[in-house]
Design a protein around this motif. Structure first.
Motif, short mmCIF file in Angstrom:
data_model
loop_
_atom_site.label_atom_id
_atom_site.label_comp_id
_atom_site.label_asym_id
_atom_site.label_seq_id
_atom_site.Cartn_x
_atom_site.Cartn_y
_atom_site.Cartn_z
N PRO A 16 0.83 -1.21 0.00
CA PRO A 16 0.00 0.00 0.00
C PRO A 16 0.86 1.26 0.00
N ASP A 17 0.37 2.28 -0.68
CA ASP A 17 1.00 3.59 -0.63
C ASP A 17 -0.02 4.46 0.09
N GLY A 18 0.20 4.73 1.37
CA GLY A 18 -0.84 5.39 2.16
C GLY A 18 -1.85 4.36 2.64
N TRP A 19 -3.13 4.66 2.51
CA TRP A 19 -4.16 3.75 3.01
C TRP A 19 -4.20 2.47 2.19
N PRO A 20 -4.29 1.30 2.86
CA PRO A 20 -4.41 0.05 2.10
C PRO A 20 -5.74 -0.03 1.36
N GLU A 21 -5.73 -0.74 0.24
CA GLU A 21 -6.94 -0.92 -0.56
C GLU A 21 -7.10 -2.38 -0.90
N GLN A 22 -8.30 -2.73 -1.35
CA GLN A 22 -8.60 -4.13 -1.69
C GLN A 22 -7.57 -4.70 -2.66
N GLU A 23 -7.13 -3.89 -3.63
CA GLU A 23 -6.23 -4.45 -4.65
C GLU A 23 -4.83 -4.79 -4.12
N ASN A 24 -4.53 -4.38 -2.88
CA ASN A 24 -3.27 -4.79 -2.29
C ASN A 24 -3.29 -6.26 -1.85
N PHE A 25 -4.51 -6.87 -1.88
CA PHE A 25 -4.67 -8.25 -1.40
C PHE A 25 -5.08 -9.15 -2.56
N ARG A 26 -4.63 -10.42 -2.52
CA ARG A 26 -5.04 -11.37 -3.56
C ARG A 26 -5.42 -12.70 -2.91
N ALA A 315 -11.88 -10.40 5.06
CA ALA A 315 -10.74 -10.10 5.93
C ALA A 315 -9.99 -8.83 5.51
N PRO A 316 -9.69 -8.64 4.19
CA PRO A 316 -8.99 -7.40 3.84
C PRO A 316 -9.79 -6.15 4.24
N GLN A 317 -11.10 -6.20 4.03
CA GLN A 317 -11.92 -5.04 4.39
C GLN A 317 -11.93 -4.84 5.91
N ALA A 318 -11.95 -5.95 6.65
CA ALA A 318 -11.92 -5.83 8.12
C ALA A 318 -10.64 -5.12 8.55
N ILE A 320 -8.82 -2.99 6.71
CA ILE A 320 -8.91 -1.58 6.30
C ILE A 320 -9.83 -0.82 7.26
N ASP A 321 -10.96 -1.44 7.59
CA ASP A 321 -11.94 -0.77 8.46
C ASP A 321 -11.43 -0.59 9.89
N LEU A 322 -10.60 -1.52 10.33
CA LEU A 322 -10.00 -1.43 11.68
C LEU A 322 -9.28 -0.08 11.82
N MET A 323 -8.56 0.28 10.78
CA MET A 323 -7.77 1.51 10.89
C MET A 323 -8.62 2.76 10.73
N ARG A 324 -9.88 2.57 10.31
CA ARG A 324 -10.80 3.71 10.25
C ARG A 324 -11.74 3.72 11.45
N GLY A 325 -11.51 2.80 12.40
CA GLY A 325 -12.28 2.85 13.65
C GLY A 325 -13.60 2.10 13.61
N ALA A 326 -13.77 1.13 12.69
CA ALA A 326 -15.04 0.39 12.62
C ALA A 326 -15.24 -0.53 13.82
N ASN A 327 -14.16 -0.79 14.55
CA ASN A 327 -14.25 -1.75 15.66
C ASN A 327 -14.43 -1.08 17.00
#
Ligand SMILES: NC(=O)c1ccc[n+]([C@@H]2O[C@H](COP(=O)([O-])OP(=O)(O)OC[C@H]3O[C@@H](n4cnc5c(N)ncnc54)[C@H](OP(=O)(O)O)[C@@H]3O)[C@@H](O)[C@H]2O)c1
Length: 336
Positions: A16-26, A315-318, A320-327
């Motif tokens: 990732p460059d900055g915030w991770p995104e779905q395409e960083n995961f396969r 899992a990738p979205q979880a 990403i969302d962790l770092m935006r405070g979804a938890n």
């Protein structure tokens, strides 16, 4: 339990460059081998997503090596032993290990620690009874040198580590515990946990809200956030105050260094201690911690929460969302 012929894994596709995104995961599917001598076949039940994983996605030297591209990600997980060629494990054991980000796996027996599911649900060993809990306990008591009567401030206070720090401080006799978090619901949760004061850092400058919440200053700051939170805490510290530098999540996805704290020189006159730490350097306190935490949970002095996302696909979205405070509390993915 019938075993599949293949396992699904999540690989790091790009950094990732900055915030991770779905395409960083396969997602990949690989053959699932039979366990060899000394190995166990495990069906994962829960995996953990953690902020430190963001650092491992960068190609930089750190206290843990970076994740490698096109290889499965790693992280804490608990799962059930479905076949065993290890004399330490039997079928049906629940084990804690580091092969998260996949549904099934074959592991060396020595990499899979059996957990006691009669004492607590398996997922708790990824949170309150695991490294998360040890981070909170060791950071507060060994790194910050907490003393009875201290006024304690913790940031990221509704998260996995932070929510435990505040409650442990109360259980050990803090005179006042203050927490900051990112929403009104989280603030209400902190007050329900027994924090004496809490504020939403989006509601106004942290230094002002902290001054209102701690009119007599603070003795201990447990830093999960860095940046403006650290600056505000330095400003509010009493003489001889101690800061445990646990994390700096406000900076993990930034591409520019944070200007704060701009007031570090105050540490001189106030005779402050700022001490960074990594939980694995405090493993010698694991038994002491497990005994205390077991008692606090039983007495209800400490409670913990989990935010559970369902399915490996999410899992990738979880993460990403962790770092935006979804938890609130520990962020987990249910892989069953
Ligand atoms: N040193 C160690 O050995 C060690 C071990 C474990 C964890 N840690 C560190 O401890 C901290 C907490 O980890 P955790 O596993 O318990 O995660 P967590 O607190 O459960 O989850 C991360 C939380 O950070 C908050 N956050 C995100 N961006 C923020 C920002 N800009 N400002 C303030 N808060 C922000 C979010 O809550 P809000 O809604 O409140 O924003 C989010 O829920 C992290 O910094 C982690 O790296 C260190």
């Amino acid at each position: 339990m019938t075993r599949p012929d293949t396992a699904r894994q999540i690989h790091l596709a790009s950094r990732p460059d900055g915030w991770p995104e779905q395409e960083n995961f396969r997602f990949t599917e690989v053959p699932l081998p039979e366990p060899e001598d000394g190995e166990v076949l495990v069906r994962n039940h829960f995996m953990s997503v953690d902020p430190y994983m963001r650092g491992r996605m960068n190609d930089v030297k750190s206290y843990v090596p970076p994740f490698r591209l096109d290889e499965p990600l790693e992280g804490g997980a608990v799962g059930e032993v479905v076949a065993s060629r290890s004399d330490r494990h039997k079928i049906g054991d629940m084990v804690l290990h580091n092969a998260g980000w996949r549904d099934w796996t074959v592991l060396p027996g020595k990499a899979a620690r059996v957990v006691d599911t009669a004492a607590a649900p398996a997922s708790a060993y990824l949170g309150a009874l695991g490294l998360t809990g040890l981070t909170a306990y060791a950071g507060l008591t060994k790194v910050a040198g907490f003393r009875e009567g201290d006024v304690v401030f913790v940031s990221g206070a509704a998260g996995a580590v932070g929510s435990l720090v505040g409650q442990i401080a109360k259980a050990l006799g803090a005179s006042r515990v203050i927490g900051s978090a990112g929403s009104a619901e989280k603030v209400a949760k902190l007050l329900d946990y027994g924090f004496d004061a809490a504020f939403n850092y989006h509601d106004g400058p942290v230094h002002r809200q902290l001054r209102d919440a701690a009119p007599d200053g603070i003795d201990v700051y447990f830093d999960n956030v860095g940046g403006d939170h650290l600056e505000a805490a330095i400003g509010a510290m009493n003489r001889g105050g101690r800061i445990a530098l646990c994390g700096a999540i406000s900076q993990y996805n930034e591409t520019e260094p944070s200007p704060a704290p701009r007031n570090l020189a105050l540490a001189i006159g106030k005779e402050l201690t700022l001490r960074g730490f990594i939980v694995r350097s405090y493993n010698q306190y694991a038994a002491e911690f497990a005994e205390l935490m077991g008692r606090w949970l039983q007495e209800g002095a400490v409670r913990f929460e989990e935010t559970v996302v369902t399915g490996l696909d999410n899992a990738p979205q979880a993460f990403i969302d962790l770092m935006r405070g979804a938890n609130t509390g520990k962020m987990l993915v249910d892989l069953r």
